[in-house]
Design a protein around this motif. Structure first.
Motif, PDB file in Angstrom:
ATOM      1  N   ILE A  59       0.794  -1.160  -0.262  1.00 60.04           N
ATOM      2  CA  ILE A  59      -0.051  -0.162  -0.186  1.00 60.04           C
ATOM      3  C   ILE A  59       1.107   1.082   0.018  1.00 60.04           C
ATOM      4  CG2 ILE A  59      -1.596   1.313   1.276  1.00 60.04           C
ATOM      5  CD1 ILE A  59      -2.831  -1.370   0.925  1.00 60.04           C
ATOM      6  N   ALA A  60       0.306   2.661  -0.987  1.00 60.12           N
ATOM      7  CA  ALA A  60       1.333   3.330  -1.044  1.00 60.12           C
ATOM      8  C   ALA A  60       0.470   4.400  -0.154  1.00 60.12           C
ATOM      9  CB  ALA A  60       1.609   3.295  -2.493  1.00 60.12           C
ATOM     10  N   VAL A  61       1.234   5.537   0.250  1.00 61.28           N
ATOM     11  CA  VAL A  61      -0.330   6.696   0.420  1.00 61.28           C
ATOM     12  C   VAL A  61       0.949   8.254   0.023  1.00 61.28           C
ATOM     13  CG1 VAL A  61       0.669   5.761   2.792  1.00 61.28           C
ATOM     14  CG2 VAL A  61      -1.379   7.783   2.111  1.00 61.28           C
ATOM     15  N   GLN A  79      -2.288   2.683   6.673  1.00 58.23           N
ATOM     16  CA  GLN A  79      -2.266   1.928   7.939  1.00 58.23           C
ATOM     17  C   GLN A  79      -3.130   0.633   8.631  1.00 58.23           C
ATOM     18  OE1 GLN A  79      -1.595   4.782  10.501  1.00 58.23           O
ATOM     19  NE2 GLN A  79       0.882   5.060  10.479  1.00 58.23           N
ATOM     20  N   GLY A  80      -4.581   1.104   7.680  1.00 52.79           N
ATOM     21  CA  GLY A  80      -5.561  -0.292   8.511  1.00 52.79           C
ATOM     22  C   GLY A  80      -5.597  -0.331   7.276  1.00 52.79           C
ATOM     23  N   MET A  81      -5.632  -0.717   6.645  1.00 54.22           N
ATOM     24  CA  MET A  81      -5.414  -2.078   5.310  1.00 54.22           C
ATOM     25  C   MET A  81      -4.070  -2.337   4.912  1.00 54.22           C
ATOM     26  SD  MET A  81      -7.067   0.422   1.673  1.00 54.22           S
ATOM     27  CE  MET A  81      -6.939  -1.561   1.202  1.00 54.22           C
ATOM     28  N   ALA A  82      -3.432  -2.259   5.489  1.00 56.07           N
ATOM     29  CA  ALA A  82      -1.939  -2.349   5.930  1.00 56.07           C
ATOM     30  C   ALA A  82      -1.459  -3.625   6.834  1.00 56.07           C
ATOM     31  CB  ALA A  82      -0.897  -1.388   5.355  1.00 56.07           C
ATOM     32  N   LEU A  87      -0.010  -6.243   4.708  1.00 53.84           N
ATOM     33  CA  LEU A  87       1.546  -5.710   3.354  1.00 53.84           C
ATOM     34  C   LEU A  87       1.955  -4.263   4.237  1.00 53.84           C
ATOM     35  CD1 LEU A  87      -1.494  -5.553   1.515  1.00 53.84           C
ATOM     36  CD2 LEU A  87       0.397  -7.219   0.741  1.00 53.84           C
ATOM     37  N   PRO A  88       3.607  -4.245   3.928  1.00 52.99           N
ATOM     38  CA  PRO A  88       3.781  -2.777   3.697  1.00 52.99           C
ATOM     39  C   PRO A  88       3.647  -1.549   3.315  1.00 52.99           C
ATOM     40  CG  PRO A  88       5.231  -4.329   1.734  1.00 52.99           C
ATOM     41  CD  PRO A  88       3.891  -5.114   2.798  1.00 52.99           C
ATOM     42  N   VAL A  89       3.966  -0.849   4.103  1.00 50.06           N
ATOM     43  CA  VAL A  89       3.226   0.620   2.965  1.00 50.06           C
ATOM     44  C   VAL A  89       4.565   1.711   2.943  1.00 50.06           C
ATOM     45  CG1 VAL A  89       2.637   2.431   4.081  1.00 50.06           C
ATOM     46  CG2 VAL A  89       1.409   0.709   5.175  1.00 50.06           C
ATOM     47  N   ILE A  90       4.338   1.679   1.834  1.00 50.71           N
ATOM     48  CA  ILE A  90       5.779   3.205   0.836  1.00 50.71           C
ATOM     49  C   ILE A  90       4.904   4.681   1.130  1.00 50.71           C
ATOM     50  CG2 ILE A  90       6.788   4.024  -0.407  1.00 50.71           C
ATOM     51  CD1 ILE A  90       4.895   0.042  -0.844  1.00 50.71           C
TER      52      ILE A  90
END
Length: 230
Positions: A59-61, A79-82, A87-90
């Motif tokens: 997930i990216a934001v 953050q919630g979805m990840a 999953l990691p976040v970018i």
């Protein structure tokens, strides 16, 4: 690689999905409607690609700067979805995503500038690299248009709502020729996704709890009170 990107830091609410070699996106200028739009947009893109959320790899934001509520919403959703999908976040600078709205032109500096309200702007400068990415020429900051100090450059492109509000003052801050300017550009999830893919390849993905918003404005609580009185 399946990557979902969210950008809600400004008036534009947008979501993008990279699915293999394809990038698809939804975007709408919708102040105060981000909360109701962003998840349906994401579901539409996943349905169009024919995949479910569990097929995502990251997930990216857009992490800001921008409107406090918009930045907080985007980062919280990512953050919630990840967390739910492990999953990691970018996180990607919303100013960097905005800079990619400038026309592709070699040898020009790009000023990305967002109207921060209360007489201030969020600003950062970039140039394109040889691979279509960005090189930062200075740091992100919040200041007035009158006190903005820019690096030297022979030619400039300007994008963002700060230009719509402060074009006269900002034009006087440029050290070189103005090649293009668009005050109606906003950070877009499609560009967040593009930049996030580079960050992911470089190993810069984070655990969801480490993905933090960037507000730049220190006194956020006071700002909200001031906005309520406006």
């Amino acid at each position: 690689m399946n990557l979902l990107a969210i950008e809600t830091a400004t008036e534009a609410c947008s979501v993008a999905l990279i699915h293999g070699d394809e990038l698809i996106a939804r975007s709408e200028i919708a102040p105060r409607r981000h909360t109701e739009l962003v998840l349906p947009m994401a579901d539409e893109l996943l349905a169009e690609a024919g995949i479910g959320r569990h097929a995502l790899d990251a997930i990216a934001v857009g992490r800001g700067p921008g409107a406090f509520t918009g930045v907080r919403l985007g980062v919280s959703l990512a953050q919630g979805m990840a967390l739910a999908l492990d999953l990691p976040v970018i996180t990607v600078s919303s100013l960097a995503a905005l800079a990619l709205e400038a026309p592709e032109e070699e040898g020009t500096a790009i000023l990305a500038v967002i109207d921060a309200r209360m007489g201030e702007i969020y600003a950062a400068c970039y140039r394109r690299d040889d691979n279509g990415g960005l090189v930062a020429l200075d740091d992100e900051r919040i200041c007035t248009a009158e006190t903005l100090v820019l690096p030297e450059a022979d030619a400039w492109q300007v994008v963002g709502s700060g230009w719509a509000t402060y074009a006269t003052v900002l034009s006087q801050r440029l050290s070189g020729a103005l090649h293009s300017a668009d005050g109606h550009c906003y950070p877009q999830a499609a560009h967040v996704a593009e930049l996030a893919m580079r960050e992911f390849a470089a190993g810069h993905a984070q655990a969801p709890e480490l993905a933090l918003p960037v507000y730049l404005r220190d006194k956020v609580a006071l700002t909200l009170v001031e906005q309520g009185k406006a």
